[in-house]
Design a protein around this motif. Structure first.
Motif, PDB file in Angstrom:
ATOM      1  N   UNK A 183     -11.151 -14.182 -38.254  1.00 30.68           N
ATOM      2  CA  UNK A 183     -11.222 -12.762 -37.904  1.00 30.68           C
ATOM      3  C   UNK A 183     -10.016 -12.338 -37.085  1.00 30.68           C
ATOM      4  N   UNK A 184      -9.657 -13.139 -36.084  1.00 23.57           N
ATOM      5  CA  UNK A 184      -8.595 -12.762 -35.150  1.00 23.57           C
ATOM      6  C   UNK A 184      -7.213 -12.870 -35.779  1.00 23.57           C
ATOM      7  N   UNK A 185      -6.973 -13.909 -36.551  1.00 23.75           N
ATOM      8  CA  UNK A 185      -5.621 -14.191 -37.048  1.00 23.75           C
ATOM      9  C   UNK A 185      -5.354 -13.562 -38.419  1.00 23.75           C
ATOM     10  N   UNK A 186      -6.339 -13.640 -39.310  1.00 28.35           N
ATOM     11  CA  UNK A 186      -6.127 -13.124 -40.669  1.00 28.35           C
ATOM     12  C   UNK A 186      -6.652 -11.697 -40.837  1.00 28.35           C
ATOM     13  N   UNK A 187      -7.640 -11.325 -40.049  1.00 26.62           N
ATOM     14  CA  UNK A 187      -8.201  -9.982 -40.155  1.00 26.62           C
ATOM     15  C   UNK A 187      -9.606  -9.993 -40.721  1.00 26.62           C
ATOM     16  N   UNK A 188     -10.361  -8.947 -40.367  1.00 25.38           N
ATOM     17  CA  UNK A 188     -11.776  -8.898 -40.736  1.00 25.38           C
ATOM     18  C   UNK A 188     -12.012  -8.521 -42.189  1.00 25.38           C
ATOM     19  N   UNK A 189     -11.025  -7.897 -42.807  1.00 28.22           N
ATOM     20  CA  UNK A 189     -11.219  -7.385 -44.161  1.00 28.22           C
ATOM     21  C   UNK A 189     -10.585  -8.271 -45.232  1.00 28.22           C
ATOM     22  N   UNK A 190     -10.114  -9.429 -44.834  1.00 25.34           N
ATOM     23  CA  UNK A 190      -9.431 -10.314 -45.778  1.00 25.34           C
ATOM     24  C   UNK A 190     -10.257 -11.588 -45.952  1.00 25.34           C
ATOM     25  N   UNK A 191     -10.545 -11.953 -47.212  1.00 24.28           N
ATOM     26  CA  UNK A 191     -11.288 -13.190 -47.439  1.00 24.28           C
ATOM     27  C   UNK A 191     -10.313 -14.362 -47.517  1.00 24.28           C
ATOM     28  N   UNK A 192     -10.502 -15.297 -46.610  1.00 25.79           N
ATOM     29  CA  UNK A 192      -9.711 -16.528 -46.610  1.00 25.79           C
ATOM     30  C   UNK A 192     -10.696 -17.674 -46.389  1.00 25.79           C
ATOM     31  N   UNK A 193     -10.545 -18.737 -47.130  1.00 21.86           N
ATOM     32  CA  UNK A 193     -11.423 -19.898 -46.978  1.00 21.86           C
ATOM     33  C   UNK A 193     -11.219 -20.512 -45.597  1.00 21.86           C
ATOM     34  N   UNK A 194     -12.311 -20.937 -44.976  1.00 17.06           N
ATOM     35  CA  UNK A 194     -12.216 -21.480 -43.609  1.00 17.06           C
ATOM     36  C   UNK A 194     -11.335 -22.725 -43.547  1.00 17.06           C
ATOM     37  N   UNK A 195     -11.192 -23.426 -44.669  1.00 19.07           N
ATOM     38  CA  UNK A 195     -10.315 -24.613 -44.673  1.00 19.07           C
ATOM     39  C   UNK A 195      -8.856 -24.229 -44.476  1.00 19.07           C
ATOM     40  N   UNK A 196      -8.530 -22.957 -44.761  1.00 17.48           N
ATOM     41  CA  UNK A 196      -7.167 -22.475 -44.521  1.00 17.48           C
ATOM     42  C   UNK A 196      -6.814 -22.591 -43.044  1.00 17.48           C
ATOM     43  N   UNK A 197      -7.809 -22.388 -42.182  1.00 11.84           N
ATOM     44  CA  UNK A 197      -7.583 -22.521 -40.736  1.00 11.84           C
ATOM     45  C   UNK A 197      -7.091 -23.935 -40.433  1.00 11.84           C
ATOM     46  N   UNK A 198      -7.736 -24.946 -41.017  1.00  7.51           N
ATOM     47  CA  UNK A 198      -7.347 -26.340 -40.756  1.00  7.51           C
ATOM     48  C   UNK A 198      -5.901 -26.591 -41.179  1.00  7.51           C
TER      49      UNK A 198
END
Length: 228
Positions: A183-198
């Motif tokens: 939410x903080x880094x990519x934004x609330x309106x963008x779908x990104x897989x949580x593994x992208x964080x890793x």
């Protein structure tokens, strides 16, 4: 830009709401608007703003009651609330602050002063978004110049890694879940897989250790990541 500070305006007068939104957006903030207290609570849960500008006199549930309800929520305890009110008596100001408001501005107010108060609150809770240099354990991040140094050595970070490090450095020691970082880094309106964080945490770790030194990012199993 996902790391813009997000402000929720709760004001039932359309002209006041529009003026506030216009000036906040001109300063680079992301703005969400609410007309009633109930709408504000719903929008808060959906968007998790960084700051709330809340009018005392609202139709139905008052701003004082909305502030009280917000501050009971774990997710809102650290979120600054600036109360707007035509009530100028000291007793009213005290009541507003005791209810949980972090600042109290009487109407009519100067828009320039209100903007300054918004920035002052964000310097306390999200210093990186208002240009304040962050410094922790030998790591120095300058949001204005987009430069990062560790022990005097300049590091090369991509824009996502820079936003990720800014978030971690604003609250050293706090454990951030993958969802919170998304939410903080990519934004609330963008779908990104949580593994992208890793993946990006891995890149950030590599960048931070480019000139040696220990890994400053802690992995908390089942919870997320923290700096230090």
């Amino acid at each position: 830009m996902a790391d813009r500070p997000h402000v929720l305006i709760v004001e039932d007068e359309p002209s006041q709401r529009d003026i506030l939104a216009y000036n906040l957006e001109a300063e680079g903030f992301e703005v969400t608007r609410a007309e009633t207290g109930d709408e504000a609570l719903t929008l808060f849960d959906e968007g998790q703003p960084d700051l709330v500008v809340l009018d005392w006199m609202l139709p139905g549930v008052s701003g004082i009651e909305i502030c009280r309800r917000l501050k009971r929520r774990v997710a809102a305890r650290e979120t600054p609330v600036i109360m707007l009110s035509a009530r100028t008596e000291e007793a009213d100001r005290v009541r507003g602050l005791e209810t949980g408001a972090d600042d109290y501005v009487t109407k009519p107010y100067s828009v320039a002063e209100l903007m300054a108060r918004v920035r002052a609150q964000l310097r306390r809770t999200r210093p990186g978004t208002v240009g304040q240099v962050l410094d922790h354990a030998g790591i120095r991040l300058d949001p204005e110049t987009h430069r990062v140094h560790r022990d005097g050595q300049e590091l090369s970070l991509g824009p996502t890694e820079f936003r990720l490090l800014t978030t971690l450095m604003e609250k050293p020691g706090r454990v951030w879940s993958r969802e919170q970082l998304l939410d903080r880094v990519w934004g609330r309106d963008i779908y990104v897989d949580s593994r992208t964080v890793d993946v990006h945490v891995g890149r950030l770790r590599k960048a931070l250790r480019a000139h040696g030194g220990d890994d400053p990012i802690r992995t908390v199993r089942g919870a997320g990541y923290a700096l230090g």
